[in-house]
Scaffold this active site. Structure first.
Site, PDB file in Angstrom:
ATOM      1  N   TYR A  54     138.150 -42.663  46.536  1.00  0.00           N
ATOM      2  CA  TYR A  54     138.915 -41.678  47.323  1.00  0.00           C
ATOM      3  C   TYR A  54     138.559 -40.252  46.942  1.00  0.00           C
ATOM      4  O   TYR A  54     138.388 -39.948  45.761  1.00  0.00           O
ATOM      5  CB  TYR A  54     140.421 -41.863  47.082  1.00  0.00           C
ATOM      6  CG  TYR A  54     140.981 -43.129  47.661  1.00  0.00           C
ATOM      7  CD1 TYR A  54     141.514 -43.127  48.945  1.00  0.00           C
ATOM      8  CD2 TYR A  54     140.987 -44.306  46.930  1.00  0.00           C
ATOM      9  CE1 TYR A  54     142.035 -44.287  49.490  1.00  0.00           C
ATOM     10  CE2 TYR A  54     141.497 -45.476  47.468  1.00  0.00           C
ATOM     11  CZ  TYR A  54     142.027 -45.467  48.754  1.00  0.00           C
ATOM     12  OH  TYR A  54     142.530 -46.625  49.289  1.00  0.00           O
ATOM     13  N   TRP A  55     138.500 -39.384  47.937  1.00  0.00           N
ATOM     14  CA  TRP A  55     138.397 -37.945  47.731  1.00  0.00           C
ATOM     15  C   TRP A  55     139.495 -37.322  48.587  1.00  0.00           C
ATOM     16  O   TRP A  55     139.322 -37.118  49.801  1.00  0.00           O
ATOM     17  CB  TRP A  55     137.043 -37.414  48.197  1.00  0.00           C
ATOM     18  CG  TRP A  55     135.871 -37.882  47.391  1.00  0.00           C
ATOM     19  CD1 TRP A  55     135.285 -37.203  46.364  1.00  0.00           C
ATOM     20  CD2 TRP A  55     135.126 -39.092  47.552  1.00  0.00           C
ATOM     21  NE1 TRP A  55     134.223 -37.933  45.876  1.00  0.00           N
ATOM     22  CE2 TRP A  55     134.112 -39.096  46.577  1.00  0.00           C
ATOM     23  CE3 TRP A  55     135.234 -40.185  48.421  1.00  0.00           C
ATOM     24  CZ2 TRP A  55     133.200 -40.140  46.456  1.00  0.00           C
ATOM     25  CZ3 TRP A  55     134.330 -41.233  48.294  1.00  0.00           C
ATOM     26  CH2 TRP A  55     133.327 -41.208  47.319  1.00  0.00           C
TER      27      TRP A  55
ATOM     28  N   TYR B  46     137.732 -41.536  52.223  1.00  0.00           N
ATOM     29  CA  TYR B  46     137.563 -42.678  51.323  1.00  0.00           C
ATOM     30  C   TYR B  46     136.387 -43.521  51.784  1.00  0.00           C
ATOM     31  O   TYR B  46     136.002 -43.509  52.957  1.00  0.00           O
ATOM     32  CB  TYR B  46     138.839 -43.498  51.158  1.00  0.00           C
ATOM     33  CG  TYR B  46     139.291 -44.296  52.350  1.00  0.00           C
ATOM     34  CD1 TYR B  46     140.025 -43.709  53.359  1.00  0.00           C
ATOM     35  CD2 TYR B  46     139.006 -45.655  52.441  1.00  0.00           C
ATOM     36  CE1 TYR B  46     140.459 -44.442  54.437  1.00  0.00           C
ATOM     37  CE2 TYR B  46     139.440 -46.407  53.515  1.00  0.00           C
ATOM     38  CZ  TYR B  46     140.173 -45.796  54.520  1.00  0.00           C
ATOM     39  OH  TYR B  46     140.605 -46.519  55.591  1.00  0.00           O
TER      40      TYR B  46
ATOM     41  N   GLY C 166     150.403 -54.401  56.508  1.00  0.00           N
ATOM     42  CA  GLY C 166     151.734 -53.797  56.485  1.00  0.00           C
ATOM     43  C   GLY C 166     151.883 -52.670  57.507  1.00  0.00           C
ATOM     44  O   GLY C 166     152.954 -52.485  58.092  1.00  0.00           O
ATOM     45  N   ASP C 167     150.808 -51.915  57.737  1.00  0.00           N
ATOM     46  CA  ASP C 167     150.870 -50.800  58.693  1.00  0.00           C
ATOM     47  C   ASP C 167     151.046 -51.320  60.126  1.00  0.00           C
ATOM     48  O   ASP C 167     151.822 -50.774  60.904  1.00  0.00           O
ATOM     49  CB  ASP C 167     149.589 -49.959  58.649  1.00  0.00           C
ATOM     50  CG  ASP C 167     149.202 -49.532  57.242  1.00  0.00           C
ATOM     51  OD1 ASP C 167     150.107 -49.455  56.379  1.00  0.00           O
ATOM     52  OD2 ASP C 167     148.009 -49.275  57.005  1.00  0.00           O
TER      53      ASP C 167
HETATM   54  P1  ADP Z   1     151.514 -54.887  52.812  1.00  0.00           P
HETATM   55  O1  ADP Z   1     150.189 -54.897  53.553  1.00  0.00           O
HETATM   56  O2  ADP Z   1     152.385 -53.731  53.200  1.00  0.00           O
HETATM   57  O3  ADP Z   1     151.393 -55.097  51.337  1.00  0.00           O
HETATM   58  P2  ADP Z   1     152.145 -57.675  53.169  1.00  0.00           P
HETATM   59  O4  ADP Z   1     150.929 -58.031  52.408  1.00  0.00           O
HETATM   60  O5  ADP Z   1     153.423 -58.234  52.680  1.00  0.00           O
HETATM   61  O6  ADP Z   1     152.336 -56.114  53.359  1.00  0.00           O
HETATM   62  O7  ADP Z   1     151.879 -58.131  54.659  1.00  0.00           O
HETATM   63  C1  ADP Z   1     152.549 -57.594  55.767  1.00  0.00           C
HETATM   64  C2  ADP Z   1     152.709 -58.680  56.816  1.00  0.00           C
HETATM   65  O8  ADP Z   1     151.413 -59.160  57.197  1.00  0.00           O
HETATM   66  C3  ADP Z   1     153.476 -59.892  56.338  1.00  0.00           C
HETATM   67  O9  ADP Z   1     154.863 -59.736  56.465  1.00  0.00           O
HETATM   68  C4  ADP Z   1     152.946 -60.961  57.283  1.00  0.00           C
HETATM   69  O10 ADP Z   1     153.612 -60.869  58.532  1.00  0.00           O
HETATM   70  C5  ADP Z   1     151.485 -60.556  57.446  1.00  0.00           C
HETATM   71  N1  ADP Z   1     150.669 -61.266  56.452  1.00  0.00           N
HETATM   72  C6  ADP Z   1     150.114 -60.759  55.320  1.00  0.00           C
HETATM   73  N2  ADP Z   1     149.425 -61.707  54.641  1.00  0.00           N
HETATM   74  C7  ADP Z   1     149.539 -62.853  55.367  1.00  0.00           C
HETATM   75  C8  ADP Z   1     149.048 -64.197  55.222  1.00  0.00           C
HETATM   76  N3  ADP Z   1     148.306 -64.572  54.172  1.00  0.00           N
HETATM   77  N4  ADP Z   1     149.367 -65.098  56.176  1.00  0.00           N
HETATM   78  C9  ADP Z   1     150.110 -64.748  57.256  1.00  0.00           C
HETATM   79  N5  ADP Z   1     150.601 -63.500  57.455  1.00  0.00           N
HETATM   80  C10 ADP Z   1     150.336 -62.565  56.528  1.00  0.00           C
END
Ligand code: ADP
Length: 300
Positions: A103-104, A90, A260-261
């Site tokens: 993406y490929w 990607y 999220g990862d």
């Molecule tokens: P994904 O990346 O799987 O969509 P999220 O966006 O919900 O997951 O974010 C995963 C985690 O990253 C959240 O639970 C939080 O701990 C942290 N996080 C994401 N965005 C923020 C933010 N704007 N401020 C503080 N922490 C964040």
């Protein structure tokens, strides 16, 4: 000394080409479950072996990826080589500061992850914990998804625990109904669910994180951790009431790639190390907060 226990992450690692802004592209390697493995490796001690289970090709870039994975301290003997295929790619392009992804991966070797059921069973055999995502499932052909679930079910019967980050990506699935059915079926062979509320509300219609918890709980999950960006994480563990755990505010979000990862990898590491669920959430949120303040998936 006791033999190290294994955390096995399953999925697709891709070549990442990111626009350096000067007409050149920087090459890296990333992918949701690989990123989770990387963050888990960082957080876990020597008592744990972190392994990545996937399929690569037999070409030079596949060799480089395998070398990179091993060089990061992640066991690469759980990678199967497939002739005639290669790894997915990607590209992150920058136009006036905005990032666009191409993406490929349509014919990537990782799509054959569940093609050889004996190999898959061998890779899962003896793992203390297996982590996978909705992307791991989405890239497989329909029969491969069944093979993967059957292998997970057998591993669980032998004592392995399973975590599933639903990572809902409609573009990777045939259609929404298939995605919903497959995600729910995979949840039914998982112990720990790590959904993100923005995706679950958009694609399953959950009104609140409590709805998300109830839906996965009904599939037999023992623990559901609902992430919600900068909002509180809602944690439910079997035998306890759901708790809402605020995350520390981040004033300047630079790049949410791998939020999220990194949360998943750090949460699993803490959990496997014996931390209480709320402590595991706190360390996961601390790591994710750092990750979103820097560019790129892997925070070095
Ligand atoms: P994904 O990346 O799987 O969509 P999220 O966006 O919900 O997951 O974010 C995963 C985690 O990253 C959240 O639970 C939080 O701990 C942290 N996080 C994401 N965005 C923020 C933010 N704007 N401020 C503080 N922490 C964040």
């Amino acid at each position: 000394m006791a033999a190290a226990r294994t955390l096995l992450c399953l999925g697709e690692c891709m070549v990442e080409l990111s626009d350096a802004g000067d007409g050149t592209y920087r090459r890296g390697f990333a992918g949701d479950t690989f990123n989770a493995a990387w963050y888990a490796r960082r957080a876990l001690g020597d008592g744990w072996r972190v392994a990545y289970g996937s399929c690569l090709g037999e070409d030079a870039i596949s060799d480089e990826m395998a070398g990179f994975i091993a060089g990061e301290g992640i066991a690469a003997d759980t990678l199967r080589r497939v002739s005639g295929r290669t790894v997915g790619l990607y590209m992150i392009s920058l136009t006036h500061g905005e990032r666009a992804f191409s993406y490929w991966r349509g014919n990537s070797a990782a799509r054959l992850l569940a093609q050889d059921a004996d190999w898959l069973a061998g890779v899962l055999n003896g793992a203390a914990h297996v982590h996978l995502s909705g992307i791991t499932c989405a890239i497989l052909p329909p029969a491969g998804r069944d093979t993967l679930r059957a292998a997970l079910a057998r591993a669980r019967a032998a004592g392995t625990t399973v975590s599933f980050d639903t990572n809902l990506r409609p573009a990777l699935w045939e259609d929404r109904a298939t995605m919903q059915r497959e995600v729910m079926a995979t949840a039914a062979v998982s112990d720990i669910l790590l959904p993100s509320f923005d995706e679950e509300t958009a694609l399953f219609g959950d009104a609140t994180p409590a709805d998300t918890i109830a839906r996965y709980r009904a599939q037999g999950a023992r623990q559901v951790v609902v992430k919600n960006g900068g909002g509180p994480v809602v944690l439910w563990s079997q035998g306890a009431e759901p708790v809402s755990l605020p995350v520390a505010p981040v004033a300047r979000v630079v790049d949410t790639t791998a939020a999220g990862d990194s949360f998943a990898g750090t949460f699993l590491a803490a959990t496997l190390d014996g931390a209480a669920p709320d402590e595991a959430v706190r360390s996961a949120a601390r790591c994710a907060a750092e990750v979103i303040q820097v560019r790129g998936a892997l925070m070095r």
